[in-house]
Design an enzyme around this catalytic site. Structure first.
Site, PDB file in Angstrom:
ATOM      1  N   CYS A 111      43.523  42.341  33.398  1.00  0.00           N
ATOM      2  CA  CYS A 111      42.782  43.067  34.431  1.00  0.00           C
ATOM      3  C   CYS A 111      41.782  43.950  33.844  1.00  0.00           C
ATOM      4  CB  CYS A 111      43.726  43.787  35.070  1.00  0.00           C
ATOM      5  SG  CYS A 111      45.306  42.656  35.622  1.00  0.00           S
ATOM      6  N   HIS A 249      40.641  48.851  39.149  1.00  0.00           N
ATOM      7  CA  HIS A 249      41.096  47.670  39.033  1.00  0.00           C
ATOM      8  C   HIS A 249      41.986  47.576  40.250  1.00  0.00           C
ATOM      9  CE1 HIS A 249      43.453  44.236  38.468  1.00  0.00           C
ATOM     10  NE2 HIS A 249      44.657  44.576  38.176  1.00  0.00           N
ATOM     11  N   ASN A 279      45.461  41.171  44.178  1.00  0.00           N
ATOM     12  CA  ASN A 279      45.177  41.639  42.721  1.00  0.00           C
ATOM     13  C   ASN A 279      44.493  40.194  42.201  1.00  0.00           C
ATOM     14  OD1 ASN A 279      44.936  42.049  40.041  1.00  0.00           O
ATOM     15  ND2 ASN A 279      47.016  43.146  40.105  1.00  0.00           N
TER      16      ASN A 279
END
Ligand code: UT7
Length: 324
Positions: A111, A249, A279
């Site tokens: 990520c 993020h 996500n």
């Protein structure tokens, strides 16, 4: 010699999977997912490959920048879900966009991947040997999820985001800082291929689904988001009030609520779109950046902090002084 972002793009699969649809296949509910994470829906591939999403995002970013494929000197794709072990997604993107003059490679930083790719772009450009760099974060995470595991299946989505970075007389990307914390590697893992050969047979406990210690990652994320903001403010001699936006993020809205409350930061400065995308790992920051760019939320002179964190464990942050 400085560096500037001159174009952004994104792409997502067509299929939307809502929390309600999720609750028909798993023992979960919209109430649980939304209240714990802020997610309402995510996009899921019904066959769109990681390469296709990355190519579409790249074309979108090229169009926004006014450059052509042949103007690109370097392509860096950040992904943990490439279509192939070889060739790299970056090489596949290179052909599709006609970037015949570029070097192309993938990186694995989960990520944090987009911020890592940005750091690489900045350093290559500052070497004076590269001018235009295409960076992409692209994932088809749905293929590494165990769809019977409600803990992880509800959290992630598929998509890609891209940016074109170029050289400039002034520097618009500063305080870039990427860190790896390998000793915490076990808290977020996904195996690649199993060792299976003449001497080693398949073992029944081998899995290549994503596995995560959610609580540990949650604590890690809060710590590194706070640290990253403070480091940038100190290095740049700024106050939080001087920052226009933070693009973290997109892992969990509750993390941002916690930080904003604890540090008395204005919550509205954190741009969140997790509600619509879930996500998307390395794609989450460039998707958000592109949304803000295309909605004209970003004005010349604005100061934007990008913060990625995740598997590795890794984290990375940068201050983007926006100028289009
Ligand atoms: O991008 C990579 C970085 N990843 C992250 O940043 C993720 C960070 N972690 C998190 O966001 C949170 O830890 C989660 C959202 C993953 C989990 O939230 P939590 O508040 O830590 O929940 P939990 O794992 O402690 O689970 C609480 C309860 C459990 O039930 P019991 O044991 O209390 O009876 C779980 O079994 O919720 C249950 N549960 C669910 N219930 C309904 C777990 N998943 C679900 C679900 N639906 N999908």
């Amino acid at each position: 010699m400085g560096v500037r972002i001159i174009g952004t793009g994104k792409a997502v699969p067509k299929k939307v999977l809502t929390n309600e649809m999720m609750s028909e296949i798993l023992d979960t509910s919209d109430e649980w997912i939304y209240s714990r994470t802020g997610i309402k829906q995510r996009y899921i591939s019904t066959g769109e490959t990681n390469t296709k999403l990355c190519v579409d995002a790249a074309k979108d970013a090229l169009k926004d920048s006014g450059l052509k494929g042949e103007d690109i000197d370097l392509i860096v794709v950040a992904t943990i879900t490439s279509d192939k072990l070889t060739p790299s997604t970056a090489c596949l993107v290179q052909t599709e966009i006609g970037a015949k003059n570029s070097m192309a490679f993938d990186i694995v930083a989960a990520c944090s991947g987009f911020v890592y790719a940005l750091d690489i772009a900045v350093k290559f450009i500052k070497s004076n040997e590269y001018k235009n760099v295409l960076i992409i974060g692209g994932e088809v995470l749905s293929k590494i999820l165990d769809w019977s595991d409600r803990k992880n299946a509800v959290l992630f989505g598929d998509g890609a985001g891209a940016a074109i970075v170029t050289n400039d007389e002034s520097d618009y990307i500063t305080s870039i800082n990427c860190v790896s914390v390998g000793e915490k590697a076990h808290t977020l893992t996904c195996n690649s291929l199993e060792i299976k050969n003449l001497y080693k047979k398949h073992s029944d406990d081998f899995s290549n689904y994503l596995s995560m210690d959610g609580k540990e990652i949650f604590k890690f994320a809060i710590d590194v988001i706070e640290k990253s903001i403070e480091k940038i403010l100190k290095e740049e001699n700024l106050r939080f009030e001087d920052i226009d936006y933070i693009i973290p993020h997109q892992a969990n809205s509750r993390m941002i609520d916690t930080i904003a409350k604890r540090k008395n930061y204005d919550r509205n400065k954190f741009y969140m779109n997790i509600e619509r995308y879930g996500n998307t790992s390395s794609a989450s920051i460039p998707i958000a950046l592109d949304e803000m760019n295309k909605k004209n939320l970003l004005k010349d002179g604005m100061k934007i902090i990008l913060i990625g964190f995740g598997g590795g464990l890794t984290y990375g942050s940068a201050l983007v002084n926006w100028k289009k």
